[in-house]
Design an enzyme around this catalytic site. Sequence first.
Site, short mmCIF file in Angstrom:
data_model
loop_
_atom_site.label_atom_id
_atom_site.label_comp_id
_atom_site.label_asym_id
_atom_site.label_seq_id
_atom_site.Cartn_x
_atom_site.Cartn_y
_atom_site.Cartn_z
N HIS A 27 0.69 -1.20 0.09
CA HIS A 27 -0.06 0.06 -0.10
C HIS A 27 0.83 1.21 0.16
O HIS A 27 0.43 2.23 -0.73
CB HIS A 27 -0.83 0.09 1.24
N LYS A 51 -17.29 -6.30 7.90
CA LYS A 51 -16.02 -7.00 8.17
C LYS A 51 -15.43 -6.65 9.20
O LYS A 51 -15.05 -5.20 9.41
CB LYS A 51 -14.98 -6.49 6.84
N ARG A 100 -1.69 -5.79 -8.50
CA ARG A 100 -0.68 -6.61 -8.23
C ARG A 100 -0.33 -7.69 -9.37
O ARG A 100 0.84 -8.23 -9.50
CB ARG A 100 -1.03 -7.72 -6.82
N SER A 137 -3.11 -7.80 2.94
CA SER A 137 -3.41 -7.35 4.55
C SER A 137 -3.61 -8.90 5.18
O SER A 137 -3.45 -9.13 6.08
CB SER A 137 -4.36 -6.29 4.60
#
Length: 169
Positions: A27, A51, A100, A137
Amino acid sequence: MTGPESEGPVLRRAVCPGSFDPVTNGHLDIIARASKLYDVVHVAVMINKSKKGIFSVEERLDLIRGVTAEYGNVEVEAFHGLLVDFCKQRDIPAIVKGLRAVSDFDYELQMAQMNHGLSGVETLFVPTNPTYSFLSSSLVKEVAAWGGDVSHLVPGPVLEALTERLAER
Ligand code: PNS
């Protein structure tokens, strides 16, 4: 570019949105690169009540503020709602996202097209540094929870906070 005198210069703004639970070196790489391209980079910690994170929203904000302070043009805040509303309220025309791998592209493209259709806001994709192409993460939390070394994947203050949080469990 300069606007009417009373308004001052027109600043080029972009947002880097995410859950940031917690912020990783991946990040940070995208935020740092965006901060060189834009006058102001807004980091938006998007609140998703369904979440439950390992860190509270306040903790995430503190960690991101600490590790981005050196850039000087990064503003960090939380938002509950649609990303396009965050953008509209702050006159932000662009979302900057890291890509990514090809596997990211499918969903990211859908979100980019939805956001553009909703509000005209553009999404710009930055190819992630290959060093971080596997990094997320979720994986950091999983590896750390099992005692794996994530010291090269997150900034020092995040590693400390993660170690402390996992020790409490
Ligand atoms: O770090 P994440 O969880 O991959 O980030 C995803 C995030 C927060 C950027 C995305 O879910 C989002 O933009 N959420 C805000 C709500 C919203 O605008 N949803 C519609 C997306 S098209």
